[in-house]
Design an enzyme around this catalytic site. Sequence first.
Site, PDB file in Angstrom:
ATOM      1  N   GLY A   1       1.355  -1.238   0.045  1.00  0.00           N
ATOM      2  CA  GLY A   1       0.138  -0.052   0.175  1.00  0.00           C
ATOM      3  C   GLY A   1       1.085   1.445  -0.420  1.00  0.00           C
ATOM      4  O   GLY A   1       0.400   2.058   0.884  1.00  0.00           O
TER       5      GLY A   1
ATOM      6  N   SER B   1       1.060   3.754  -2.514  1.00  0.00           N
ATOM      7  CA  SER B   1       1.356   4.325  -3.754  1.00  0.00           C
ATOM      8  C   SER B   1       0.021   5.085  -3.395  1.00  0.00           C
ATOM      9  O   SER B   1      -1.249   4.326  -3.714  1.00  0.00           O
ATOM     10  CB  SER B   1       1.051   3.953  -5.008  1.00  0.00           C
ATOM     11  OG  SER B   1       0.598   4.811  -5.936  1.00  0.00           O
ATOM     12  N   HIS B   2       0.220   6.042  -2.221  1.00  0.00           N
ATOM     13  CA  HIS B   2      -1.057   7.300  -1.859  1.00  0.00           C
ATOM     14  C   HIS B   2      -1.618   8.560  -3.322  1.00  0.00           C
ATOM     15  O   HIS B   2      -0.319   8.313  -3.995  1.00  0.00           O
ATOM     16  CB  HIS B   2       0.210   8.399  -1.375  1.00  0.00           C
ATOM     17  CG  HIS B   2      -1.519  10.172  -1.014  1.00  0.00           C
ATOM     18  ND1 HIS B   2      -2.130   9.037  -0.392  1.00  0.00           N
ATOM     19  CD2 HIS B   2      -1.782  10.672  -1.222  1.00  0.00           C
ATOM     20  CE1 HIS B   2      -3.374  10.326   0.064  1.00  0.00           C
ATOM     21  NE2 HIS B   2      -2.656  11.244  -0.933  1.00  0.00           N
TER      22      HIS B   2
ATOM     23  N   ASN C   1       5.283   2.896 -16.861  1.00  0.00           N
ATOM     24  CA  ASN C   1       6.167   3.926 -16.444  1.00  0.00           C
ATOM     25  C   ASN C   1       7.796   3.980 -16.951  1.00  0.00           C
ATOM     26  O   ASN C   1       8.365   4.374 -15.787  1.00  0.00           O
ATOM     27  CB  ASN C   1       6.211   3.889 -14.861  1.00  0.00           C
ATOM     28  CG  ASN C   1       4.428   4.462 -14.295  1.00  0.00           C
ATOM     29  OD1 ASN C   1       4.053   2.917 -13.939  1.00  0.00           O
ATOM     30  ND2 ASN C   1       4.441   5.298 -14.551  1.00  0.00           N
TER      31      ASN C   1
ATOM     32  N   HIS D   1       9.105   4.379  -3.346  1.00  0.00           N
ATOM     33  CA  HIS D   1       8.885   3.732  -3.371  1.00  0.00           C
ATOM     34  C   HIS D   1       9.254   3.330  -4.975  1.00  0.00           C
ATOM     35  O   HIS D   1      10.472   1.854  -5.351  1.00  0.00           O
ATOM     36  CB  HIS D   1       8.088   2.290  -3.279  1.00  0.00           C
ATOM     37  CG  HIS D   1       6.596   2.409  -4.321  1.00  0.00           C
ATOM     38  ND1 HIS D   1       5.954   3.565  -3.870  1.00  0.00           N
ATOM     39  CD2 HIS D   1       6.224   1.974  -4.943  1.00  0.00           C
ATOM     40  CE1 HIS D   1       4.958   3.457  -4.710  1.00  0.00           C
ATOM     41  NE2 HIS D   1       4.719   2.571  -5.331  1.00  0.00           N
TER      42      HIS D   1
ATOM     43  N   GLU E   1       6.372  10.647 -14.762  1.00  0.00           N
ATOM     44  CA  GLU E   1       6.145   9.379 -15.021  1.00  0.00           C
ATOM     45  C   GLU E   1       5.924   8.491 -16.306  1.00  0.00           C
ATOM     46  O   GLU E   1       5.417   7.314 -16.288  1.00  0.00           O
ATOM     47  CB  GLU E   1       4.630   9.248 -13.833  1.00  0.00           C
ATOM     48  CG  GLU E   1       5.158  10.235 -12.950  1.00  0.00           C
ATOM     49  CD  GLU E   1       5.088   9.079 -11.473  1.00  0.00           C
ATOM     50  OE1 GLU E   1       4.629   7.716 -11.784  1.00  0.00           O
ATOM     51  OE2 GLU E   1       5.348   9.632 -10.433  1.00  0.00           O
TER      52      GLU E   1
ATOM     53  N   HIS F   1      -2.448   8.547 -13.010  1.00  0.00           N
ATOM     54  CA  HIS F   1      -2.267   9.124 -14.023  1.00  0.00           C
ATOM     55  C   HIS F   1      -2.972   9.078 -15.149  1.00  0.00           C
ATOM     56  O   HIS F   1      -4.124   8.551 -14.782  1.00  0.00           O
ATOM     57  CB  HIS F   1      -1.055   7.671 -14.630  1.00  0.00           C
ATOM     58  CG  HIS F   1       0.124   7.351 -14.060  1.00  0.00           C
ATOM     59  ND1 HIS F   1       0.146   5.731 -12.812  1.00  0.00           N
ATOM     60  CD2 HIS F   1       1.021   8.255 -12.997  1.00  0.00           C
ATOM     61  CE1 HIS F   1       1.244   6.239 -12.728  1.00  0.00           C
ATOM     62  NE2 HIS F   1       2.075   6.961 -12.435  1.00  0.00           N
TER      63      HIS F   1
ATOM     64  N   ASP G   1      -3.153   7.452 -18.272  1.00  0.00           N
ATOM     65  CA  ASP G   1      -3.745   6.431 -18.614  1.00  0.00           C
ATOM     66  C   ASP G   1      -4.908   5.222 -18.089  1.00  0.00           C
ATOM     67  O   ASP G   1      -5.302   4.515 -18.388  1.00  0.00           O
ATOM     68  CB  ASP G   1      -2.473   5.291 -18.725  1.00  0.00           C
ATOM     69  CG  ASP G   1      -2.122   4.454 -17.854  1.00  0.00           C
ATOM     70  OD1 ASP G   1      -2.447   4.651 -16.592  1.00  0.00           O
ATOM     71  OD2 ASP G   1      -1.287   3.997 -17.756  1.00  0.00           O
TER      72      ASP G   1
ATOM     73  N   CYS H   1      -0.708  -0.575 -17.754  1.00  0.00           N
ATOM     74  CA  CYS H   1       0.427  -0.229 -17.261  1.00  0.00           C
ATOM     75  C   CYS H   1       1.523  -1.337 -17.210  1.00  0.00           C
ATOM     76  O   CYS H   1       2.368  -1.248 -17.390  1.00  0.00           O
ATOM     77  CB  CYS H   1      -0.180  -0.165 -15.614  1.00  0.00           C
ATOM     78  SG  CYS H   1      -1.202   0.917 -14.513  1.00  0.00           S
TER      79      CYS H   1
END
Length: 417
Positions: free
Chosen positions: A19, A21-22, A100, A127, A161, A229, A231, A346
Site C-alpha cells: 500500500g 502508492s498514495h 512508467n 518506492h 512518470e 496517471h 492512462d 500499466c
Amino acid sequence: MIREINFDGIIGPSHNYAGLSHGNLAATRNAGATAFPRRAAVEGVAKMRANLALGLTQGILLPHDRPNTRWLAALSTEYPTADPVLQAQALSASAMWAANAATVSPAPDTSDGRCHLTVANLVTMPHRSHEAAETVRQLRLAFANPAFAVHDAIPAPFGDEGAANHMRLCERHDAPGIELFVYGVSGGGFPARQRLEASAAVARGHALDPARTLFIEQAPEAIAAGAFHNDVVAVANERVLFAHELAFADRLGTYAAIRERAPWAEIVEVPADAVSLADAIASYLFNAQLVTLPDATMALIVPQEARENEAVWRWLQTMLAGNGPIRRVEVVDVRQSMANGGGPACLRLRVVADPATVDPRFLVDDARLDTIAAVIERHWPEAIAPGDIGDADLIARIRAARTALLEKLEIVELIYT
C-alpha cells in the site's frame, strides 16, 4: 519495418501489497493483503500470449533487483535492520508497470530520425524513485542500436512518470504524428505526479516539432477521483483518442487543439452520465491496451473488472454496436496487478520501431514465453504476506528467482553481484 511493439514488464518475485502508492485507490484498499507473486507473473505471461494470438509484436522488460540494497545503502541502512517502511519500499516490484519506465517518441516524430526514450524519474513516490538507474541499464541494453537514443531521467524535483502521461496520435504508426503530454497541477488530497516542466524537458530532449506537440492539463477532478496517471482516464492509438469526458481540465480546448493539428483524428469520448469517473477508475476501462490488429482494425484489451462492471460493460457493448473505429473488445485477467492499481496498459511500454533493431533477447514468441513460465512456476514465491517482508529466507528466494530468469534468458548483464 516500423511497427508498434508492446514491452510487458514481467511481474517480479517480490510482488506484494504494501500500500505504498498514495492516490492509487486499489493499492491503498488492498494494503496488508496477501499477494501471490507466482500467480501474478503467470497472469502477465498469459496476457502476452493473448497479444501474440492477436498478431501483435511482443517484448519483455525484466524485474529489477530487489530489495534495492544500493538505495538502502545511500540511506545509511541495510535491509535486515531497516525500518519496515523502508524495507517495503526497497522490496517493491513496481517496475512491473512498464508504462512508467520511460516516455517514447518514435523516429517519424523526431528531427534526427531516431526513436527517443527518456527514463522516468518517478520521484513523487519513494518506492518508485529508485527505479530509474536500473531502467536506464535495461533500456540501453535492449535499445543499443543506433536507431535509438535512451536519455537519463529528468532531474528532481520535476516529477516525470513516463508513458503513463503521454499519448501519440498518427494516421499510421510509421507516419509522423502529434504527441500529447498530460501533466497535473492538483488533485484534492492526492499528489499530481507529472510536472509540466518535466514534460517540456522530455519534448525538447526528443527534438519534437513544437507545432506537433501539445501539453494538456489533466482534470483535477480526475486526479481527486483516483486517476493518478492520465492512462487511467485516456488512451490513444494511431488516429483514435479514447477518453473519459472528465479526463482533461479544458476538454473542449484540448479537442480543438488536437483537431487543428490532426484533422484526421477521431475522438471517442465516454460520457460521465454513462460511465462515472468512479466506475471508470474501478474497472480500469481506460487503462486498456488500444491496439491496431494485422487487419488494420482496432481492439481494446480490457481487464476482467471492466466486464464485471455493469455500466462499463453496457457502454462497451453499445460502442461495438455502433460504427466507431474500435471494433473489438478483448478481456484479460490481471487481477493480481489490478489489486495493486495496475491494469493491462500499466504493464506495457509501447515502442514504435523496427523489431530488427531491438536486442532479440527482449522479444518473445510462444516458445520463449514457455521458458519464462517454467522459471516462474519453479522459482517465484507462491505467496507474500505483510509479515513476510523481513524474512531472510524469502529475500534469498526472491534474489535467486530473478537470477534464474536472467540466466535462462541469457540476459546476464543485468545480474548484480
